[in-house]
Design a protein around this motif. Structure first.
Motif, PDB file in Angstrom:
ATOM      1  N   ALA A 161       0.830  -1.209   0.000  1.00  0.00           N
ATOM      2  CA  ALA A 161       0.000   0.000   0.000  1.00  0.00           C
ATOM      3  C   ALA A 161       0.859   1.252   0.000  1.00  0.00           C
ATOM      4  O   ALA A 161       1.948   1.290   0.589  1.00  0.00           O
ATOM      5  N   GLY A 162       0.329   2.276  -0.641  1.00  0.00           N
ATOM      6  CA  GLY A 162       0.943   3.598  -0.612  1.00  0.00           C
ATOM      7  C   GLY A 162       0.097   4.526   0.238  1.00  0.00           C
ATOM      8  O   GLY A 162      -0.457   4.123   1.262  1.00  0.00           O
ATOM      9  N   MET A 163      -0.015   5.791  -0.183  1.00  0.00           N
ATOM     10  CA  MET A 163      -0.787   6.780   0.580  1.00  0.00           C
ATOM     11  C   MET A 163      -0.350   6.761   2.052  1.00  0.00           C
ATOM     12  O   MET A 163       0.816   6.986   2.349  1.00  0.00           O
ATOM     13  N   GLU A 164      -1.291   6.448   2.975  1.00  0.00           N
ATOM     14  CA  GLU A 164      -0.941   6.416   4.403  1.00  0.00           C
ATOM     15  C   GLU A 164      -0.544   5.025   4.876  1.00  0.00           C
ATOM     16  O   GLU A 164      -0.189   4.843   6.048  1.00  0.00           O
ATOM     17  N   GLY A 165      -0.596   4.014   4.005  1.00  0.00           N
ATOM     18  CA  GLY A 165      -0.107   2.679   4.330  1.00  0.00           C
ATOM     19  C   GLY A 165      -0.888   1.950   5.397  1.00  0.00           C
ATOM     20  O   GLY A 165      -0.342   1.092   6.092  1.00  0.00           O
ATOM     21  N   ALA A 166      -2.190   2.247   5.529  1.00  0.00           N
ATOM     22  CA  ALA A 166      -2.969   1.678   6.633  1.00  0.00           C
ATOM     23  C   ALA A 166      -3.318   0.200   6.441  1.00  0.00           C
ATOM     24  O   ALA A 166      -3.654  -0.483   7.411  1.00  0.00           O
ATOM     25  N   LEU A 167      -3.224  -0.293   5.207  1.00  0.00           N
ATOM     26  CA  LEU A 167      -3.656  -1.665   4.935  1.00  0.00           C
ATOM     27  C   LEU A 167      -2.931  -2.687   5.806  1.00  0.00           C
ATOM     28  O   LEU A 167      -3.546  -3.640   6.306  1.00  0.00           O
ATOM     29  N   GLY A 218       1.080   7.966  -4.234  1.00  0.00           N
ATOM     30  CA  GLY A 218       0.462   8.943  -3.350  1.00  0.00           C
ATOM     31  C   GLY A 218       0.695  10.360  -3.813  1.00  0.00           C
ATOM     32  O   GLY A 218       1.449  10.610  -4.756  1.00  0.00           O
ATOM     33  N   TYR A 219       0.057  11.300  -3.141  1.00  0.00           N
ATOM     34  CA  TYR A 219       0.186  12.715  -3.487  1.00  0.00           C
ATOM     35  C   TYR A 219       1.429  13.311  -2.823  1.00  0.00           C
ATOM     36  O   TYR A 219       2.208  12.609  -2.184  1.00  0.00           O
ATOM     37  N   GLY A 220       1.616  14.601  -2.945  1.00  0.00           N
ATOM     38  CA  GLY A 220       2.857  15.256  -2.537  1.00  0.00           C
ATOM     39  C   GLY A 220       3.336  14.943  -1.145  1.00  0.00           C
ATOM     40  O   GLY A 220       4.513  14.649  -0.932  1.00  0.00           O
ATOM     41  N   ALA A 221       2.438  15.000  -0.156  1.00  0.00           N
ATOM     42  CA  ALA A 221       2.842  14.756   1.227  1.00  0.00           C
ATOM     43  C   ALA A 221       3.162  13.292   1.495  1.00  0.00           C
ATOM     44  O   ALA A 221       3.574  12.940   2.604  1.00  0.00           O
ATOM     45  N   ASN A 222       2.952  12.451   0.504  1.00  0.00           N
ATOM     46  CA  ASN A 222       3.364  11.050   0.607  1.00  0.00           C
ATOM     47  C   ASN A 222       4.883  10.917   0.588  1.00  0.00           C
ATOM     48  O   ASN A 222       5.440   9.932   1.063  1.00  0.00           O
ATOM     49  N   PHE A 223       5.555  11.952   0.049  1.00  0.00           N
ATOM     50  CA  PHE A 223       7.023  11.985  -0.008  1.00  0.00           C
ATOM     51  C   PHE A 223       7.626  10.723  -0.630  1.00  0.00           C
ATOM     52  O   PHE A 223       8.563  10.126  -0.101  1.00  0.00           O
ATOM     53  N   GLY A 224       7.039  10.316  -1.763  1.00  0.00           N
ATOM     54  CA  GLY A 224       7.590   9.174  -2.489  1.00  0.00           C
ATOM     55  C   GLY A 224       7.542   7.868  -1.737  1.00  0.00           C
ATOM     56  O   GLY A 224       8.384   6.989  -1.952  1.00  0.00           O
ATOM     57  N   GLY A 225       6.561   7.699  -0.861  1.00  0.00           N
ATOM     58  CA  GLY A 225       6.408   6.453  -0.107  1.00  0.00           C
ATOM     59  C   GLY A 225       6.870   6.540   1.332  1.00  0.00           C
ATOM     60  O   GLY A 225       6.671   5.601   2.105  1.00  0.00           O
ATOM     61  N   LEU A 226       7.465   7.662   1.715  1.00  0.00           N
ATOM     62  CA  LEU A 226       7.989   7.786   3.079  1.00  0.00           C
ATOM     63  C   LEU A 226       6.865   7.767   4.110  1.00  0.00           C
ATOM     64  O   LEU A 226       7.018   7.176   5.190  1.00  0.00           O
ATOM     65  N   SER A 227       5.728   8.388   3.801  1.00  0.00           N
ATOM     66  CA  SER A 227       4.627   8.395   4.770  1.00  0.00           C
ATOM     67  C   SER A 227       4.119   6.979   5.017  1.00  0.00           C
ATOM     68  O   SER A 227       3.834   6.599   6.159  1.00  0.00           O
ATOM     69  N   LEU A 287       6.764   5.027   7.161  1.00  0.00           N
ATOM     70  CA  LEU A 287       6.748   5.379   8.579  1.00  0.00           C
ATOM     71  C   LEU A 287       5.497   4.846   9.262  1.00  0.00           C
ATOM     72  O   LEU A 287       5.552   4.388  10.414  1.00  0.00           O
ATOM     73  N   ALA A 288       4.355   4.903   8.561  1.00  0.00           N
ATOM     74  CA  ALA A 288       3.119   4.378   9.147  1.00  0.00           C
ATOM     75  C   ALA A 288       3.237   2.880   9.405  1.00  0.00           C
ATOM     76  O   ALA A 288       2.822   2.386  10.462  1.00  0.00           O
ATOM     77  N   MET A 289       3.805   2.154   8.453  1.00  0.00           N
ATOM     78  CA  MET A 289       3.944   0.710   8.618  1.00  0.00           C
ATOM     79  C   MET A 289       4.947   0.370   9.719  1.00  0.00           C
ATOM     80  O   MET A 289       4.750  -0.578  10.486  1.00  0.00           O
ATOM     81  N   LEU A 290       6.027   1.140   9.802  1.00  0.00           N
ATOM     82  CA  LEU A 290       7.004   0.902  10.861  1.00  0.00           C
ATOM     83  C   LEU A 290       6.414   1.162  12.245  1.00  0.00           C
ATOM     84  O   LEU A 290       6.832   0.567  13.238  1.00  0.00           O
ATOM     85  N   ASN A 291       5.432   2.054  12.317  1.00  0.00           N
ATOM     86  CA  ASN A 291       4.811   2.406  13.590  1.00  0.00           C
ATOM     87  C   ASN A 291       3.489   1.693  13.827  1.00  0.00           C
ATOM     88  O   ASN A 291       2.721   2.091  14.718  1.00  0.00           O
ATOM     89  N   SER A 292       3.232   0.638  13.062  1.00  0.00           N
ATOM     90  CA  SER A 292       1.979  -0.097  13.213  1.00  0.00           C
ATOM     91  C   SER A 292       1.848  -0.678  14.617  1.00  0.00           C
ATOM     92  O   SER A 292       2.815  -1.178  15.194  1.00  0.00           O
ATOM     93  N   CYS A 293       0.632  -0.596  15.151  1.00  0.00           N
ATOM     94  CA  CYS A 293       0.385  -1.187  16.470  1.00  0.00           C
ATOM     95  C   CYS A 293      -0.048  -2.648  16.356  1.00  0.00           C
ATOM     96  O   CYS A 293      -0.250  -3.322  17.372  1.00  0.00           O
ATOM     97  N   ALA A 294      -0.209  -3.161  15.129  1.00  0.00           N
ATOM     98  CA  ALA A 294      -0.576  -4.562  14.930  1.00  0.00           C
ATOM     99  C   ALA A 294       0.654  -5.444  15.101  1.00  0.00           C
ATOM    100  O   ALA A 294       1.694  -5.198  14.483  1.00  0.00           O
ATOM    101  N   SER A 295       0.534  -6.458  15.935  1.00  0.00           N
ATOM    102  CA  SER A 295       1.663  -7.364  16.160  1.00  0.00           C
ATOM    103  C   SER A 295       1.882  -8.258  14.948  1.00  0.00           C
ATOM    104  O   SER A 295       0.938  -8.579  14.222  1.00  0.00           O
ATOM    105  N   GLY A 296       3.133  -8.661  14.730  1.00  0.00           N
ATOM    106  CA  GLY A 296       3.432  -9.607  13.661  1.00  0.00           C
ATOM    107  C   GLY A 296       3.653  -8.985  12.309  1.00  0.00           C
ATOM    108  O   GLY A 296       3.717  -9.704  11.308  1.00  0.00           O
ATOM    109  N   CYS A 297       3.772  -7.650  12.242  1.00  0.00           N
ATOM    110  CA  CYS A 297       4.030  -6.970  10.969  1.00  0.00           C
ATOM    111  C   CYS A 297       5.516  -6.643  10.839  1.00  0.00           C
ATOM    112  O   CYS A 297       6.104  -6.031  11.736  1.00  0.00           O
ATOM    113  N   SER A 298       6.115  -7.032   9.730  1.00  0.00           N
ATOM    114  CA  SER A 298       7.470  -6.633   9.392  1.00  0.00           C
ATOM    115  C   SER A 298       7.409  -5.783   8.128  1.00  0.00           C
ATOM    116  O   SER A 298       6.503  -5.948   7.311  1.00  0.00           O
ATOM    117  N   VAL A 299       8.374  -4.893   7.953  1.00  0.00           N
ATOM    118  CA  VAL A 299       8.314  -3.921   6.864  1.00  0.00           C
ATOM    119  C   VAL A 299       9.568  -4.017   6.007  1.00  0.00           C
ATOM    120  O   VAL A 299      10.683  -4.084   6.543  1.00  0.00           O
TER     121      VAL A 299
END
Length: 248
Positions: free
Chosen positions: A177-183, A203-212, A215-227
């Motif tokens: 996923a792109g955008m905010e990476g919530a998937l 994503g759009y401009g504030a997506n910063f080429g996938g950086l948003s 960071l969202a995926m790295l900060n996921s509160c769901a256990s068992g997710c690797s990025v």
């Protein structure tokens, strides 16, 4: 234990290969120097999968030469990633090639392959498909059964929830996923298997080429997710394959 070593040992046990010949197969030169590349011929012995060729930055002649060197040693289903269509056309004149234009992935010397376990590759949107297909094809070439769930992002959560059966039966899920990476967080809260999250540069401009999304995926509160890294479908597919094929 990887499959190539296992086949050698099984051949020794069945009497189809004597010990000296088995030792010779394991000790044969680990790489071939073809001038512009040192082709790793022992990758399959060490890791269970042949060396993967990164196509970007290489000439078609170099890619064809590497693939031909591997093919001459019996390697099949050689994965070539990030291969532009015009380069694929030239490589295909030299070695047998199965090319997939959306993810820019090719399989040299295509042949039979296993289809083990169950990996799901899901995307937030259709725009994420090139990265998702890189992941899915990587996993398939490495011998895994893959189910694709595309365009099931959180903007229409019912699309994801209508696919709970394949998600719940998977041994690993790749969430692209792109955008905010919530998937990735949503999937991680639903399944009981590892989730490999892939942020994309969609994503759009504030997506910063996938950086948003990263960071969202790295900060996921769901256990068992690797990025993995931004747009790294290959890395996700490879990791998912290793998880799916773990014994026990």
């Amino acid at each position: 234990m990887n499959s190539e070593v296992r086949r050698i040992l099984e051949a020794v046990r069945s009497g189809g290969l004597d010990v000296d010949d088995a030792l010779l197969k394991l000790k044969e030169k680990p790489f071939e120097d073809i001038g512009y590349a040192k082709v790793d011929l022992h990758r399959g012995v060490r890791q269970g999968a042949a060396e993967v060729v990164y196509g970007a930055g290489k000439t078609p002649e170099q890619i064809a030469g590497i693939a031909a060197a591997m093919g001459a040693q019996g390697c099949r289903n050689i994965l070539i990633t990030r291969l532009p269509p015009e380069a694929a056309e030239l490589v295909a004149r030299t070695v047998p090639l199965d090319y997939h234009p959306i993810p820019k992935v090719a399989v040299a010397y295509p042949g039979e392959r296993r289809s083990l376990g169950h990996i799901v590759v899901a995307t937030g949107g259709t725009s994420d498909m090139p990265v998702a297909e890189e992941a899915a094809l990587t996993a398939e070439v490495l011998g895994n059964q893959v189910t694709r769930l595309y365009d099931v992002g959180v903007a229409g959560l019912h699309r994801l929830l209508s696919n709970l059966e394949p998600l719940m039966s998977a041994r690993c899920v790749v969430a692209v996923a792109g955008m905010e990476g919530a998937l990735a967080s949503v999937v991680g809260g639903l399944v009981d298997c590892p989730v490999v999250a892939v942020p994309t540069s969609v994503g759009y401009g504030a997506n910063f080429g996938g950086l948003s999304a990263l960071l969202a995926m790295l900060n996921s509160c769901a256990s068992g997710c690797s990025v993995v890294n931004i747009d790294n479908g290959f890395g996700a597919g490879y990791l998912a394959s290793m998880i799916n094929q773990m014994e026990g």
